[in-house]
Design a protein around this motif. Sequence first.
Motif, PDB file in Angstrom:
ATOM      1  N   THR A  13       0.837  -1.197   0.000  1.00  0.00           N
ATOM      2  CA  THR A  13       0.000   0.000   0.000  1.00  0.00           C
ATOM      3  C   THR A  13       0.874   1.250   0.000  1.00  0.00           C
ATOM      4  O   THR A  13       2.043   1.205   0.386  1.00  0.00           O
ATOM      5  N   LEU A  14       0.314   2.354  -0.436  1.00  0.00           N
ATOM      6  CA  LEU A  14       1.062   3.595  -0.495  1.00  0.00           C
ATOM      7  C   LEU A  14       1.173   4.214   0.895  1.00  0.00           C
ATOM      8  O   LEU A  14       0.190   4.319   1.623  1.00  0.00           O
ATOM      9  N   ASN A  18       3.832   8.544  -1.008  1.00  0.00           N
ATOM     10  CA  ASN A  18       3.333   8.026  -2.293  1.00  0.00           C
ATOM     11  C   ASN A  18       4.158   6.880  -2.862  1.00  0.00           C
ATOM     12  O   ASN A  18       4.291   6.740  -4.071  1.00  0.00           O
ATOM     13  N   GLY A  19       4.684   6.059  -2.001  1.00  0.00           N
ATOM     14  CA  GLY A  19       5.412   4.863  -2.413  1.00  0.00           C
ATOM     15  C   GLY A  19       5.079   3.744  -1.451  1.00  0.00           C
ATOM     16  O   GLY A  19       4.439   3.976  -0.410  1.00  0.00           O
ATOM     17  N   PRO A  20       5.517   2.521  -1.730  1.00  0.00           N
ATOM     18  CA  PRO A  20       5.197   1.381  -0.868  1.00  0.00           C
ATOM     19  C   PRO A  20       6.111   1.294   0.363  1.00  0.00           C
ATOM     20  O   PRO A  20       6.636   0.253   0.707  1.00  0.00           O
ATOM     21  N   PHE A  21       6.325   2.424   0.998  1.00  0.00           N
ATOM     22  CA  PHE A  21       7.158   2.494   2.188  1.00  0.00           C
ATOM     23  C   PHE A  21       6.585   3.561   3.117  1.00  0.00           C
ATOM     24  O   PHE A  21       5.811   4.415   2.703  1.00  0.00           O
ATOM     25  N   PRO A  92      13.788  -3.398   2.213  1.00  0.00           N
ATOM     26  CA  PRO A  92      14.251  -4.415   1.254  1.00  0.00           C
ATOM     27  C   PRO A  92      14.985  -3.780   0.072  1.00  0.00           C
ATOM     28  O   PRO A  92      14.628  -2.695  -0.389  1.00  0.00           O
ATOM     29  N   ALA A  93      15.996  -4.478  -0.416  1.00  0.00           N
ATOM     30  CA  ALA A  93      16.816  -3.972  -1.523  1.00  0.00           C
ATOM     31  C   ALA A  93      15.989  -3.547  -2.740  1.00  0.00           C
ATOM     32  O   ALA A  93      16.240  -2.471  -3.300  1.00  0.00           O
ATOM     33  N   PRO A  94      15.002  -4.334  -3.189  1.00  0.00           N
ATOM     34  CA  PRO A  94      14.234  -3.903  -4.370  1.00  0.00           C
ATOM     35  C   PRO A  94      13.499  -2.570  -4.149  1.00  0.00           C
ATOM     36  O   PRO A  94      13.351  -1.787  -5.076  1.00  0.00           O
ATOM     37  N   LEU A  95      13.093  -2.317  -2.932  1.00  0.00           N
ATOM     38  CA  LEU A  95      12.379  -1.079  -2.630  1.00  0.00           C
ATOM     39  C   LEU A  95      13.306   0.137  -2.723  1.00  0.00           C
ATOM     40  O   LEU A  95      12.873   1.238  -3.053  1.00  0.00           O
ATOM     41  N   ARG A  96      14.573  -0.078  -2.495  1.00  0.00           N
ATOM     42  CA  ARG A  96      15.545   1.019  -2.586  1.00  0.00           C
ATOM     43  C   ARG A  96      15.692   1.518  -4.022  1.00  0.00           C
ATOM     44  O   ARG A  96      16.195   2.611  -4.254  1.00  0.00           O
ATOM     45  N   GLU A  97      15.248   0.713  -4.986  1.00  0.00           N
ATOM     46  CA  GLU A  97      15.305   1.098  -6.398  1.00  0.00           C
ATOM     47  C   GLU A  97      13.991   1.697  -6.894  1.00  0.00           C
ATOM     48  O   GLU A  97      13.889   2.094  -8.055  1.00  0.00           O
ATOM     49  N   HIS A  98      12.997   1.776  -6.034  1.00  0.00           N
ATOM     50  CA  HIS A  98      11.696   2.334  -6.399  1.00  0.00           C
ATOM     51  C   HIS A  98      11.861   3.824  -6.726  1.00  0.00           C
ATOM     52  O   HIS A  98      12.554   4.560  -6.021  1.00  0.00           O
ATOM     53  N   ALA A  99      11.235   4.274  -7.806  1.00  0.00           N
ATOM     54  CA  ALA A  99      11.388   5.654  -8.273  1.00  0.00           C
ATOM     55  C   ALA A  99      11.000   6.683  -7.207  1.00  0.00           C
ATOM     56  O   ALA A  99      11.680   7.704  -7.045  1.00  0.00           O
ATOM     57  N   MET A 100       9.922   6.424  -6.474  1.00  0.00           N
ATOM     58  CA  MET A 100       9.508   7.389  -5.450  1.00  0.00           C
ATOM     59  C   MET A 100      10.518   7.443  -4.314  1.00  0.00           C
ATOM     60  O   MET A 100      10.781   8.517  -3.770  1.00  0.00           O
TER      61      MET A 100
END
Length: 118
Positions: A13-14, A18-21, A92-100
Amino acid sequence: MARLIIVETENGTLGPWNGPFTIEAEDLDLPHVVTAYVMTVVNGVSSYNKKAWEESSLLRSYAVECFEEIREDAPEAGQLLENLEVDLSRMPAPLREHAMWKLHRAILACLPGMTFIE
């Protein structure tokens, strides 16, 4: 030194940025002050940018200007924004690459004394 902890939201969820964090902190005022600052910069900076946000001089100059205005208009909030530690150890590592997240990290990096704990 105040510390923010960035964590993944449940079920993607956002969160408030405005990101999943989302953000956690011991000081209950800190997430509100940091969110207000970050969203002020996000809402005011142009989305036209040829470079990655992390390299954008436009973003950096606007973020610094916004911080200076906060420090002048609300000194207590300005103090909360200085010398922050942002703990990414639970992110998590993949979340660190999230654009937001990349955008928000670039904004936070403009604050004086900012430290990221990987």
